[in-house]
Design a protein around this motif. Structure first.
Motif, PDB file in Angstrom:
ATOM      1  N   THR A 121      88.182 117.580  76.389  1.00 33.31           N
ATOM      2  CA  THR A 121      89.016 118.702  75.683  1.00 33.31           C
ATOM      3  C   THR A 121      90.051 117.864  74.621  1.00 33.31           C
ATOM      4  O   THR A 121      90.178 118.516  73.396  1.00 33.31           O
ATOM      5  CB  THR A 121      90.008 119.186  76.773  1.00 33.31           C
ATOM      6  OG1 THR A 121      89.135 119.923  77.738  1.00 33.31           O
ATOM      7  CG2 THR A 121      91.038 120.105  76.167  1.00 33.31           C
TER       8      THR A 121
ATOM      9  N   GLN B  55      89.093 127.271  77.124  1.00 31.14           N
ATOM     10  CA  GLN B  55      88.805 127.267  78.464  1.00 31.14           C
ATOM     11  C   GLN B  55      89.424 128.564  79.339  1.00 31.14           C
ATOM     12  O   GLN B  55      88.609 129.130  80.264  1.00 31.14           O
ATOM     13  CB  GLN B  55      89.201 125.866  79.189  1.00 31.14           C
ATOM     14  CG  GLN B  55      88.550 125.818  80.721  1.00 31.14           C
ATOM     15  CD  GLN B  55      88.609 124.255  81.246  1.00 31.14           C
ATOM     16  OE1 GLN B  55      89.081 123.543  80.562  1.00 31.14           O
ATOM     17  NE2 GLN B  55      88.378 124.105  82.467  1.00 31.14           N
TER      18      GLN B  55
ATOM     19  N   ASP C  93      85.156 125.043  74.811  1.00 35.00           N
ATOM     20  CA  ASP C  93      85.566 124.263  75.796  1.00 35.00           C
ATOM     21  C   ASP C  93      85.620 125.110  77.291  1.00 35.00           C
ATOM     22  O   ASP C  93      86.224 125.762  77.456  1.00 35.00           O
ATOM     23  CB  ASP C  93      87.041 124.176  75.621  1.00 35.00           C
ATOM     24  CG  ASP C  93      87.648 123.012  76.444  1.00 35.00           C
ATOM     25  OD1 ASP C  93      86.759 122.415  77.170  1.00 35.00           O
ATOM     26  OD2 ASP C  93      88.790 122.615  76.374  1.00 35.00           O
ATOM     27  N   GLU C  94      84.370 124.284  77.929  1.00 39.33           N
ATOM     28  CA  GLU C  94      83.914 125.008  79.203  1.00 39.33           C
ATOM     29  C   GLU C  94      84.314 126.583  79.175  1.00 39.33           C
ATOM     30  O   GLU C  94      84.838 126.954  80.060  1.00 39.33           O
ATOM     31  CB  GLU C  94      84.966 124.444  80.325  1.00 39.33           C
ATOM     32  CG  GLU C  94      84.985 122.915  79.983  1.00 39.33           C
ATOM     33  CD  GLU C  94      85.350 122.056  81.314  1.00 39.33           C
ATOM     34  OE1 GLU C  94      85.273 122.606  82.508  1.00 39.33           O
ATOM     35  OE2 GLU C  94      85.689 120.696  81.373  1.00 39.33           O
TER      36      GLU C  94
END
Ligand SMILES: Nc1ncnc2c1ncn2[C@@H]1O[C@H](COP(=O)(O)OP(=O)(O)OP(=O)(O)O)[C@@H](O)[C@H]1O
Ligand SMILES: [Mg+2]
Lengths: 266, 346, 285
Positions: free
Chosen positions: B43, B82, B158-159
């Protein structure tokens, strides 16, 4: 929880609630009396004492309180927003000391603030001015607005602001379009709490207010030290009802217990 | 020169070093997965690319241009967080339109593009909803649409799928990959899910403690892991410590315990670690290596056996072909093709 | 965000300015004032004298007032803890709808002016007040009991004014309590009482302690309630400072009394916090 309160607990609870409400209910009841002394309205209900408020000097005092509380809450909020941004968003030398300083009025008894401000305001020639009175109130209410501003800011997901940033928004736009709308409920709650604090403040104001700037609590205090009669009970009843309305508004904005959590802790 | 070029990117938080001299080059239109365990700095790396976090050292170049003086709002990078990070006080349409508003796209064009973006992520008819009225998967797709609609030069994810249930996650993997191909946008996907990285990306970059330890095409990374960390992180692996008995012509003869076996590969060392994927090991009637089943686990499409052997504990995957499972405690013999084993560096 | 180092200082500057002018400067001014002297004939005389402090700290009259004030505060804090803690726990165990309604009822009065609430007690406690009428009505007493201008009256009214703070503090720590922990205690065979004593109370102890501190300090500096219910005969510190300033015009003496009150309050608050932190440091991060 699956377990519920037992009968003893509920009996205790009923007594406790009765204890909390009794004086407020009594004030409301006696204000409807037809007599000219304090008594429960057993012979009849009348609004004569509420009508009597209109001609009394409680009215100018009420307006003074309204001005002072509105101005103090607004100024305190305006000062709190940037200060809260600074402490919530930056790590800088002196940060903890600054926060402690901003919250320190909570630790100083209002009587001490009162005498200090009486001395200081008369030294610099600001005694019996609205200006001095308002800023004295700003000091008293700012811990509340600051605390709520801080709580809402730290509760905000940074990624939401970053999302706006990466989408092309400048700092000003991020604050206006994203941050501010999201912290507004907390700020509104803080403003209302500050307003009520300022409106009800007596101990410090007794020292700072002059006859021309006298607020409602000071007027009532001076009045009840002479005599307690249905007129002041009627004023109190009116105050109770206004407070209930404001309370419901605050509960909508923010949740009363979360809001008041800032009030008690030191 | 690569479209996105990261050189020596470094970030410290107090005492901990989150990203430690990260180098990465991504070509235009390429889809790279950044894969690594929790806390390895994925991240933070992404945030440095986007400009939210200032690197302590190193450079970010996009299309040859140094990004250091460019704030995030001028980088034209689409980011899917995320946590989605949708604006909770705006409708889906307002969320998606926000970036175009910042770019002063006329209202009429904006409306058209919002509509297109919504169909792209298959959310037609949701324009007027607020984020809290959407499911997790729908919110995620709004976040994707919001990032894509500004036609960014670079897409950072991000994820994005970590909060979805297994089924929706598989659908979204395919969907994101299709959308990415369709608009041909350079993309970095951060994930700690190895299957996701392998399925979606052109290349996989495996991160460990703030550095990239291997970057390769998925098949290559899976079949030829650079070290024990990668081989363990990308899928399951049997790591066997063995002594070199004989070497020559790209072949090694190894001994572990009392068993000897041959593999493809070469090394200077006298002792090596080799990695063998569980699905490459088979059961044989005769020959091979003796082992005993400790426990067998039913995985639906396959059986997973844990075995004791001369080489230490081993894991073997066998497809569920309808036959009876091998009983716990049963003696078996194992074998694998010579090209199934990899000699690991270090 | 990547920005210049001065930004946070600039953002806090306006508030800092107001605080310096209207908090720091007045407190300094009043401290200086407390070292001045005063006589009826000459008024306030500048200079440095410890006479006011010597008088406050040695005179029996002031001793009685300070003792009364802090004794009153201690009693009020103890009673508030005794009734506020169980009430908070009862609230905690209520169904959510009832709970939020009663929270409003119990915490709401914090927002009603202290004057109004005190006035209610004056009405209730007076010679011809409701309590006396009721007691005479049921034949429990023959002649009215005097509550006004007694310690009992002041304590009752102050407990009423301040107990919501205690409930609030305990409630806040109860809210952090994981409900599963209580269930776990019960499932392990503990009785309800044991769960309360061994699991709940230790966890909310910081809330009880901080609530007591708040009530204590607010009671020690209370002004309106003791003035109206207690009157001149039961002077507390705040009233004494008020009288010195606004009746005798002896500002330096009033300033010294306020300074001693502030110092005592700070010593108690900080000392208490230190003690609580040391005691509970390990258990609560
Ligand atoms: N703002 C911060 N302050 C201090 N340390 C931080 C901060 N952000 C990240 N770290 C630390 O830096 C390291 C890398 O964090 P990062 O969030 O980049 O990891 P990640 O690979 O994204 O992990 P995950 O898969 O759990 O999201 C971690 O050890 C983390 O604790
Ligand atoms: Mg992460």
């Amino acid at each position: 929880m699956m377990t519920r309160n037992g009968p003893w607990a509920l009996a205790f609870h009923a007594l406790f609630v009765g204890f909390i409400l009794a004086p407020l209910i009594v004030v409301c009841l006696v204000s409807f009396t037809t007599e000219s002394y304090l008594s429960l309205p057993v012979t009849g209900v009348s609004l004569r004492w509420f009508r009597a408020i209109a001609g009394s000097d409680f009215i100018p005092a009420f307006y003074n309180s309204l001005y002072v509380a509105t101005a103090a809450a607004t100024i305190a909020l305006a000062l709190s927003i940037p200060a809260a941004l600074a402490t919530a968003r930056w790590r800088f030398p002196g940060r903890d000391a600054l926060t402690a300083f901003f919250l320190s009025p909570l630790m100083v008894p209002h009587i001490v603030l009162g005498v200090a401000l009486l001395k200081f305001l008369s030294d610099i020639g600001l005694s019996s001015t609205y200006f001095g009175l308002i800023f004295a109130h700003v000091i008293i209410v700012m811990p509340f607005t600051l605390r709520l501003a801080l709580a809402t800011l730290t509760g905000l997901d940074r990624a939401v602001e970053w999302a706006a940033w990466s989408l092309g928004a400048s700092h000003g736009t991020i604050f206006r379009r994203v941050t501010l709308p999201l912290i507004l409920p907390g700020l509104a709650g803080g403003w209302l709490l500050a307003f009520i604090q300022s409106f009800d403040e007596l101990t410090m104001t007794v020292f700072v207010a002059a006859p021309s700037t006298m607020t409602l609590p000071v007027r009532m205090f001076n009045y009840v030290t002479d005599n307690i009669d249905p007129l002041v009970a009627a004023v109190s009843t009116a105050l109770i009802f206004v407070t209930i309305l404001l309370m419901i508004a605050m509960d909508r904005f923010y949740g009363l217990d979360r809001l008041l959590a800032g009030k008690g802790a030191r | 020169m690569a479209f996105l070029d990261l050189r020596g990117l470094t970030k410290r938080f107090g005492g901990t070093i989150a990203v430690d001299g990260l180098d990465l080059s991504v070509d235009r239109g390429e889809f790279v997965a950044l894969l690594g365990p929790s806390g390895c700095g994925k991240t933070t790396s992404l945030h440095m690319v986007a400009g939210f976090v200032e690197p302590d050292a190193g450079t970010v170049r996009i299309d040859g241009r140094d990004m250091a003086p460019v704030p995030p709002n001028r980088r034209n990078i689409g980011v899917v967080f995320q946590s989605y990070a949708l604006f909770p006080h705006m409708t889906v349409a307002e969320n998606i339109g926000f970036g175009m508003e910042m770019r002063r796209v006329p209202a009429a064009e904006r409306a058209v593009r919002i509509g297109e973006a919504l169909s792209l992520v298959r959310l037609d008819g949701y324009a007027g909803r607020y984020p809290r009225q959407l499911s997790g998967g729908q919110q995620q797709r709004v976040a994707l649409a919001r990032a894509l609609v500004i036609r960014p030069d670079l897409l950072l994810l991000d994820e994005p799928l970590s909060n979805l249930d297994a089924k929706l996650r598989e659908e979204m993997r395919v969907e994101i990959r299709l959308i990415q191909r369709q608009v041909n946008i350079t993309t970095i996907l951060v994930t700690h899910d190895q299957a996701e990285a392998l399925v979606m990306s052109d290349r996989v970059a495996v991160m460990d403690r703030g550095r990239i330890v291997q970057i390769d095409r998925p098949v290559q990374a899976y079949d030829c892991p650079a070290n024990a960390f990668v081989s363990n992180f990308l899928g399951r692996a049997n790591l066997i410590r063995a002594a070199v008995v004989n070497r020559g012509q790209g072949r090694l003869c190894l001994r572990a315990g009392t068993s000897e076996f041959e593999i493809d590969g070469s090394t200077e060392a006298d002792e090596v670690t080799v990695s063998i994927r569980p699905e490459r090991i088979g059961f044989v009637e005769t020959g091979g290596i003796a082992a005993r089943v400790k426990v067998s686990l039913f995985m639906g499409d396959q059986w997973l056996y844990r075995l004791d052997s001369d080489l230490g504990g081993l894991t073997v995957c066998a497809p569920n072909a309808g036959g009876a499972r091998i009983a716990d405690g049963a003696p078996v013999r194992l074998a694998w093709p010579a090209d199934a084993a990899r000699v690991l560096n270090g | 965000m990547a920005e210049r180092k001065t930004t946070p200082y600039l953002l806090s500057a306006p508030a800092l300015l107001v605080y310096s002018a209207f908090l720091a400067a007045p407190l300094i001014a009043v401290t200086i004032l407390s070292f001045n002297t005063f006589t009826m004939a000459t008024g306030i005389q500048p200079g440095f004298s410890l006479a006011n402090y010597a008088e406050v700290l040695t005179d029996d009259y002031f001793h009685r007032i300070f003792l009364r004030t802090f004794g009153l505060a201690l009693l009020v804090a103890a009673i508030a803890a005794l009734i506020g803690t169980p009430e908070a726990y009862i609230l905690h165990r209520m169904a959510p709808a009832w709970r939020s309604a009663f929270l409003l009822v119990i915490l709401g009065p914090l927002l009603v002016s202290v004057l109004v609430r005190t006035l209610g007690w004056a009405v209730l406690l007076g010679r011809n007040g409701l309590i006396n009428s009721a007691l005479i009505g049921i034949g429990a007493i023959e002649r009215p009991i005097e509550f006004m201008y007694t310690m009992t009256g002041v304590v009752v009214a102050l407990v009423h004014v301040l107990v919501p703070f205690h409930v609030l503090a305990v409630w806040a720590s109860l809210r952090r309590l994981d409900p599963a922990v209580e269930a776990a205690g019960l499932s392990l065979g503990a009785s309800q009482a044991t769960v309360l004593r061994r699991i709940v109370v230790p966890q909310i102890m910081p809330g009880i302690l901080s609530g007591s501190l708040i009530v204590f300090t607010l009671a020690a500096s209370a002004f309106a309630t003791p003035s109206i219910i207690g009157g001149r005969r039961l002077k507390v510190v705040a009233m004494t400072a008020y009288d010195e300033f606004l009746n005798s015009q002896n500002w330096p003496m009033g300033a010294a009394i306020a300074a001693v009150l502030l110092a005592a309050t700070l010593v108690i608050v900080l000392g208490y916090n230190r003690w609580v932190e040391r005691r509970y440091a390990q258990a609560f991060q």
